[in-house]
Scaffold this active site. Structure first.
Site, PDB file in Angstrom:
ATOM      1  N   MET A  33       0.844  -1.188   0.000  1.00  0.00           N
ATOM      2  CA  MET A  33       0.000   0.000   0.000  1.00  0.00           C
ATOM      3  C   MET A  33       0.877   1.236   0.000  1.00  0.00           C
ATOM      4  O   MET A  33       2.008   1.100   0.436  1.00  0.00           O
ATOM      5  CB  MET A  33      -0.918  -0.026   1.224  1.00  0.00           C
ATOM      6  CG  MET A  33      -0.371   0.544   2.540  1.00  0.00           C
ATOM      7  SD  MET A  33      -0.984   2.227   2.835  1.00  0.00           S
ATOM      8  CE  MET A  33       0.495   3.117   3.173  1.00  0.00           C
ATOM      9  N   PRO A  34       0.524   2.387  -0.473  1.00  0.00           N
ATOM     10  CA  PRO A  34      -0.711   2.742  -1.195  1.00  0.00           C
ATOM     11  C   PRO A  34      -0.718   2.285  -2.663  1.00  0.00           C
ATOM     12  O   PRO A  34       0.298   1.855  -3.176  1.00  0.00           O
ATOM     13  CB  PRO A  34      -0.715   4.282  -1.152  1.00  0.00           C
ATOM     14  CG  PRO A  34       0.379   4.677  -0.212  1.00  0.00           C
ATOM     15  CD  PRO A  34       1.354   3.566  -0.248  1.00  0.00           C
TER      16      PRO A  34
END
Lengths: 61, 61, 61, 61, 61, 61
Positions: free
Chosen positions: E1-2
């Site tokens: 992530m992101p």
């Protein structure tokens, strides 16, 4: 703003996409969004990349 | 509803996509979603359009 | 990579989301994707933000 | 155009989002995109809605 | 992530995409995201699939 | 299929969302898509999560 993303099976003509863009834009202007503010992105998806009810659309169509 | 969007590197076969659609659908049915309600959209992304750790996947692969 | 985005009605429990993540991950490992490579993002959509067949899901449900 | 969608764990401050928007916009202007043409949408995802390596991020964090 | 998803008109070179990935990654590292954690997906959209101000970009360009 | 995703600033009323869903659905039926086949997902984005022209919409509004 706003941004509209359309995912649909490939095969629509440019003329049909024009109609979609016009109709969706009209709809947003009726709730007060200026048409210059609206972006619409169309993603053409092959039927062998679309699953529904557990099967690829290319198998069931 | 629901809608599942899969972004992955291009190169998977139709057979593998079929397996993905079957497996993902099974998973949703186990939490009570009828399979007719589920749409799965697969987007094939070229490696030169996928960045990871600051580099294109086409450079690092 | 890959990235899976799930759009579904809000209201599912954390336990159900756990089952989804496990089941979807299993499916990808069966086509050769290592589980560390998979990200799954769940977006909870209120029924008054979901349209189907020309109506909001909050009206028809 | 273009449109950038950022999916990330919730918890970032408005100040950090401002930095992201400035930095991403600068990057696009360096390849010739006028800053007025760029839209950036940030989606804050709770950790219990983010799966990685077969588990929810809320379990592993 | 992101995860970052970029929707833009097709036609950018691999070199420009490399610059985008480097610049966006730098921006995230400055708010504390390790570069290994960031995935960037670029979707090349044909101009006849992009609507703005009620018209297809292929008509107005 | 198709699936339409709308990203817009939060603050629209349920009545306005109803109008959007009706208008967008009408548009698709005019190019031959049965209304039962259409899903529309609306994502309400806070202005401090929307960047335009290098600034957050919450700063410029």
């Amino acid at each position: 703003m706003p941004v509209v993303i359309v995912e649909m099976w490939e095969g629509r003509t440019v003329e049909q996409k024009k109609q979609l863009v016009e109709g969706i834009t009209d709809t947003f202007t009726r709730i007060g969004v200026p048409k210059e503010a609206l972006h619409i992105i169309i993603q053409d998806i092959p039927k062998h990349n679309w699953g529904h009810a557990g099967r690829l659309a290319s198998e069931t169509d």
